[in-house]
Design an enzyme around this catalytic site. Structure first.
Site, PDB file in Angstrom:
ATOM      1  N   GLU A  64      -8.218 -13.355  -7.265  1.00 54.77           N
ATOM      2  CA  GLU A  64      -7.089 -12.430  -7.137  1.00 54.77           C
ATOM      3  C   GLU A  64      -6.975 -11.441  -8.291  1.00 54.77           C
ATOM      4  O   GLU A  64      -6.668 -10.275  -8.062  1.00 54.77           O
ATOM      5  CB  GLU A  64      -5.777 -13.217  -7.009  1.00 54.77           C
ATOM      6  CG  GLU A  64      -5.648 -13.981  -5.713  1.00 54.77           C
ATOM      7  CD  GLU A  64      -5.452 -13.085  -4.494  1.00 54.77           C
ATOM      8  OE1 GLU A  64      -5.094 -11.900  -4.652  1.00 54.77           O
ATOM      9  OE2 GLU A  64      -5.658 -13.577  -3.379  1.00 54.77           O
ATOM     10  N   ASP A  89      -3.226  -4.933  -5.846  1.00 49.50           N
ATOM     11  CA  ASP A  89      -3.078  -4.705  -4.409  1.00 49.50           C
ATOM     12  C   ASP A  89      -2.095  -3.565  -4.115  1.00 49.50           C
ATOM     13  O   ASP A  89      -1.114  -3.749  -3.399  1.00 49.50           O
ATOM     14  CB  ASP A  89      -2.654  -5.990  -3.698  1.00 49.50           C
ATOM     15  CG  ASP A  89      -2.721  -5.882  -2.181  1.00 49.50           C
ATOM     16  OD1 ASP A  89      -3.426  -4.991  -1.675  1.00 49.50           O
ATOM     17  OD2 ASP A  89      -2.057  -6.689  -1.501  1.00 49.50           O
TER      18      ASP A  89
END
Length: 161
Positions: free
Chosen positions: A42, A56
């Site tokens: 991530e 993101d």
């Protein structure tokens, strides 16, 4: 394939967050190395985050990229920048996803772990659709390899001294 840069980031994760990963894993019966693998995928242990701790396109929050579209209260009301809070919440999320899938499908332990990891990325509904369609667990994840890569990182993390 794990690169030298990946190993360096995994070492950083282990030295900076290893104890937190252990505590969170114990609290929610999640393997700490899997949490480390998720963190690596991530945020590269924080290396891939912007100066505000986001990723993101601003939706992923902190080391574990807790998404504000799925967890708006956590992202707006909790100290998600605190590594311990972020990691503990991610362990909670992963354990809930594992429980959901376990209730719906009769998977072996490895399949259940892969499905829970995939659900961390794309949601339980997408994993359920993939399983019902006879597709690979990762077929609806980012780059169609999320759980596989997380487990590769987890294995490399375990092998660190």
């Amino acid at each position: 394939m794990i690169t030298e840069t990946d190993l360096a980031n995994l070492k950083k994760i282990k030295s900076q967050y290893g104890k937190i990963l252990e505590v969170a894993g114990e609290a929610y019966q999640v393997q700490p190395e899997i949490l480390a693998g998720i963190m690596m995928r991530e945020s590269k242990g924080g290396e891939a985050l912007d100066q505000n701790g986001l990723g993101d396109s601003g939706h992923g929050h902190g080391l574990m990229q807790i998404d504000d579209r799925s967890f708006p209260l956590f992202c707006s009301q909790c100290d998600w920048r605190n590594p311990a809070v972020n990691i503990l919440f991610a362990a909670f999320v992963l354990s809930r996803k594992k429980s959901f899938i376990q209730r719906k499908f009769n998977l072996d332990e490895q399949g259940l772990i892969r499905a829970a990891i995939a659900a961390y990325n794309c949601g339980e509904g997408n994993v359920q659709k993939a399983l019902l369609a006879g597709e690979d667990i990762d077929s609806r994840t980012s780059r169609q390899n999320y759980s596989r890569v997380v487990l590769e990182y987890a294995e490399a993390y375990n092998q660190l001294a």
